[in-house]
Design a protein around this motif. Sequence first.
Motif, short mmCIF file in Angstrom:
data_model
loop_
_atom_site.label_atom_id
_atom_site.label_comp_id
_atom_site.label_asym_id
_atom_site.label_seq_id
_atom_site.Cartn_x
_atom_site.Cartn_y
_atom_site.Cartn_z
N GLU A 91 0.87 -1.25 -0.07
CA GLU A 91 0.01 0.00 0.13
C GLU A 91 0.90 1.28 -0.06
N THR A 92 1.74 1.12 0.57
CA THR A 92 2.77 2.37 1.03
C THR A 92 3.19 2.63 -0.39
N VAL A 93 3.81 1.37 -1.17
CA VAL A 93 4.57 1.67 -2.35
C VAL A 93 3.65 2.45 -3.48
N GLN A 94 2.50 1.94 -3.43
CA GLN A 94 1.38 2.31 -4.35
C GLN A 94 1.34 3.71 -4.20
N ILE A 95 0.94 4.25 -2.94
CA ILE A 95 1.10 5.78 -2.81
C ILE A 95 2.13 6.55 -3.25
N THR A 96 3.49 6.08 -2.68
CA THR A 96 4.59 6.76 -2.91
C THR A 96 4.81 6.69 -4.51
N GLY A 97 4.50 5.53 -5.13
CA GLY A 97 4.81 5.68 -6.57
C GLY A 97 3.94 6.61 -7.22
N GLY A 98 2.71 6.65 -7.05
CA GLY A 98 1.79 7.69 -7.50
C GLY A 98 2.24 9.18 -7.35
N LEU A 99 2.60 9.32 -6.24
CA LEU A 99 3.28 10.87 -5.81
C LEU A 99 4.49 11.23 -6.62
N ILE A 100 5.13 10.18 -7.27
CA ILE A 100 6.21 10.58 -8.04
C ILE A 100 5.66 10.42 -9.32
N TYR A 101 4.92 9.81 -9.82
CA TYR A 101 4.26 9.44 -11.46
C TYR A 101 3.58 10.83 -11.66
#
Length: 263
Positions: free
Chosen positions: A176-186
């Motif tokens: 879940e944290t990876v998905q959120i962090t990935g979106g914040l970068i993308y």
Amino acid sequence: MKASTGSSPRPSFVEDVTSLTGRHVRLMSRRPSSMISAIVLPLVFAALFLAVLGRPMERTGVDYVQYLLPAIVIQAMFFTAISASIWAAEDAAGGMIDRLRSLPISRTSPVFGLLGGELTRAVVSVAVLIAAGLVMGFELQRGIAGAVAFVLVALGWAAAGCMAYLVLGFAIAKVETVQITGGLIYYPLLLVSNLFVPAQAFPDWLRPIVENQPFSRIADALRAVSTDGYDEPLRAVIIAAVWIVVVVAVFAALAPRAFGRKA
């Protein structure tokens, strides 16, 4: 004559990576949703952007199908990168990394194994998107050399994005944290770029950022090698290649530390 010790030679780095790539490809084949994100979603975005922006952009003199498909390819490659981070986080959280860490393999081979699997999917994605683009009216106007350069730049960007996101996934180890962090970068990189509208559409103060950030530079290269009329295609490809090499080198150096970290 010396007696045999009975021990088998340690597998090479290439064998480690090949074995782990095969594992990842098999796992992806059992999860159809992983292919949907790489192929179907980009096609949906292409249809939506063409429907909404196609005619307005053509009134300004932009062949929007020709302009859009490189953006869709870049988007698909980034979807692949995000998927890679999720697989890495699942392996880290599920104990797979602890098992691999106990084996006599290179610390980077699990990273490159996942990378190999994701690049396999990226190849399929690029092939399908180019074929769909040709149906929509996209043309590879610079011949075979341009087509080869288009594919190589796209896959190079997939490798760079996947390497960065794999390190992110291993380091965070929570899906879940990876998905959120990935979106914040993308999403900021996606929105503040020339992927879907030209840089001239942005305010003057923002335009230098739009024109020089990596998404835009990769898009410039893909458009330059696929469409006649773009100046200095070689320069555009070199700039894109520099971005790709820098990202891969930085995160490949961080990969052993991320893999070695306790989940």
